[in-house]
Scaffold this motif. Sequence first.
Motif, PDB file in Angstrom:
ATOM      1  N   ASP A 153      38.337  43.558  32.016  1.00 39.90           N
ATOM      2  CA  ASP A 153      39.077  42.694  31.863  1.00 39.90           C
ATOM      3  C   ASP A 153      40.569  43.203  32.206  1.00 39.90           C
ATOM      4  O   ASP A 153      40.748  43.943  32.997  1.00 39.90           O
ATOM      5  CB  ASP A 153      39.342  43.298  30.071  1.00 39.90           C
ATOM      6  CG  ASP A 153      38.471  43.153  29.374  1.00 39.90           C
ATOM      7  OD1 ASP A 153      37.564  41.400  29.937  1.00 39.90           O
ATOM      8  OD2 ASP A 153      37.511  43.042  28.530  1.00 39.90           O
ATOM      9  N   SER A 154      40.968  42.022  32.778  1.00 37.48           N
ATOM     10  CA  SER A 154      42.505  42.348  33.461  1.00 37.48           C
ATOM     11  C   SER A 154      43.668  42.543  32.198  1.00 37.48           C
ATOM     12  O   SER A 154      43.604  42.724  31.401  1.00 37.48           O
ATOM     13  CB  SER A 154      43.529  40.880  34.140  1.00 37.48           C
ATOM     14  OG  SER A 154      43.605  39.868  32.979  1.00 37.48           O
ATOM     15  N   MET A 156      40.830  36.830  30.584  1.00 37.42           N
ATOM     16  CA  MET A 156      40.111  36.828  32.027  1.00 37.42           C
ATOM     17  C   MET A 156      39.816  38.437  32.759  1.00 37.42           C
ATOM     18  O   MET A 156      40.523  39.171  32.723  1.00 37.42           O
ATOM     19  CB  MET A 156      42.152  36.206  32.580  1.00 37.42           C
ATOM     20  CG  MET A 156      41.247  36.084  34.675  1.00 37.42           C
ATOM     21  SD  MET A 156      43.244  35.493  34.979  1.00 37.42           S
ATOM     22  CE  MET A 156      42.949  34.288  35.278  1.00 37.42           C
ATOM     23  N   ALA A 157      38.622  38.129  33.876  1.00 39.66           N
ATOM     24  CA  ALA A 157      38.467  38.754  34.353  1.00 39.66           C
ATOM     25  C   ALA A 157      38.444  39.063  35.917  1.00 39.66           C
ATOM     26  O   ALA A 157      38.755  38.031  36.274  1.00 39.66           O
ATOM     27  CB  ALA A 157      36.289  38.964  34.667  1.00 39.66           C
ATOM     28  N   CYS A 158      38.442  40.281  35.561  1.00 42.39           N
ATOM     29  CA  CYS A 158      39.340  40.357  37.131  1.00 42.39           C
ATOM     30  C   CYS A 158      38.491  40.122  38.760  1.00 42.39           C
ATOM     31  O   CYS A 158      37.210  40.199  38.768  1.00 42.39           O
ATOM     32  CB  CYS A 158      39.376  42.386  37.558  1.00 42.39           C
ATOM     33  SG  CYS A 158      39.879  42.973  39.415  1.00 42.39           S
ATOM     34  N   PRO A 163      46.129  38.853  38.175  1.00 41.01           N
ATOM     35  CA  PRO A 163      44.523  38.743  37.644  1.00 41.01           C
ATOM     36  C   PRO A 163      43.825  39.724  37.584  1.00 41.01           C
ATOM     37  O   PRO A 163      42.945  40.229  36.991  1.00 41.01           O
ATOM     38  CB  PRO A 163      44.492  37.386  38.333  1.00 41.01           C
ATOM     39  CG  PRO A 163      44.731  37.719  39.559  1.00 41.01           C
ATOM     40  CD  PRO A 163      46.662  38.125  39.174  1.00 41.01           C
ATOM     41  N   PHE A 164      44.336  41.162  38.311  1.00 50.21           N
ATOM     42  CA  PHE A 164      43.389  42.051  38.535  1.00 50.21           C
ATOM     43  C   PHE A 164      43.499  42.808  37.438  1.00 50.21           C
ATOM     44  O   PHE A 164      44.202  43.113  36.284  1.00 50.21           O
ATOM     45  CB  PHE A 164      43.823  42.890  39.896  1.00 50.21           C
ATOM     46  CG  PHE A 164      44.052  41.494  40.347  1.00 50.21           C
ATOM     47  CD1 PHE A 164      42.687  41.586  42.019  1.00 50.21           C
ATOM     48  CD2 PHE A 164      45.141  41.650  41.340  1.00 50.21           C
ATOM     49  CE1 PHE A 164      43.378  40.758  42.720  1.00 50.21           C
ATOM     50  CE2 PHE A 164      45.637  40.693  42.097  1.00 50.21           C
ATOM     51  CZ  PHE A 164      44.220  40.242  42.783  1.00 50.21           C
ATOM     52  N   CYS A 165      42.733  44.123  37.432  1.00 51.09           N
ATOM     53  CA  CYS A 165      43.007  45.113  36.433  1.00 51.09           C
ATOM     54  C   CYS A 165      43.715  45.803  36.153  1.00 51.09           C
ATOM     55  O   CYS A 165      43.625  47.165  35.820  1.00 51.09           O
ATOM     56  CB  CYS A 165      41.536  45.343  36.098  1.00 51.09           C
ATOM     57  SG  CYS A 165      40.924  45.949  37.497  1.00 51.09           S
ATOM     58  N   SER A 166      43.606  46.644  38.050  1.00 48.86           N
ATOM     59  CA  SER A 166      44.464  47.876  37.712  1.00 48.86           C
ATOM     60  C   SER A 166      45.458  47.495  39.538  1.00 48.86           C
ATOM     61  O   SER A 166      44.729  45.876  40.283  1.00 48.86           O
ATOM     62  CB  SER A 166      43.080  48.725  38.483  1.00 48.86           C
ATOM     63  OG  SER A 166      42.116  48.475  39.371  1.00 48.86           O
ATOM     64  N   LYS A 167      45.637  48.209  39.811  1.00 43.57           N
ATOM     65  CA  LYS A 167      46.679  48.463  41.089  1.00 43.57           C
ATOM     66  C   LYS A 167      45.209  48.582  42.102  1.00 43.57           C
ATOM     67  O   LYS A 167      45.781  47.570  43.235  1.00 43.57           O
ATOM     68  CB  LYS A 167      47.874  49.544  41.716  1.00 43.57           C
ATOM     69  CG  LYS A 167      48.512  49.380  42.727  1.00 43.57           C
ATOM     70  CD  LYS A 167      49.296  50.787  43.144  1.00 43.57           C
ATOM     71  CE  LYS A 167      50.357  50.282  44.060  1.00 43.57           C
ATOM     72  NZ  LYS A 167      49.731  50.268  45.282  1.00 43.57           N
TER      73      LYS A 167
END
Length: 53
Positions: free
Chosen positions: A9-10, A1-3, A16-20
């Motif tokens: 990439d998450s 799943m993409a951010c 569903p995010f990649c980072s904080k």
Amino acid sequence: MACPICSKDSTPRYRPFCSKRCADVDLARWLRGEYTIPGPPLDDVPSGDDEKG
């Protein structure tokens, strides 16, 4: 799943995010009112206070 913010990439920790950072960007957008939920304007929706009973 993409951010949804940056399309990387998450990660499971922030899904569903990649980072904080991207999670915080999304939260800031909600808090500023940049996202809306479709529907009639609130002025057009009856509040229920008009009913007598």
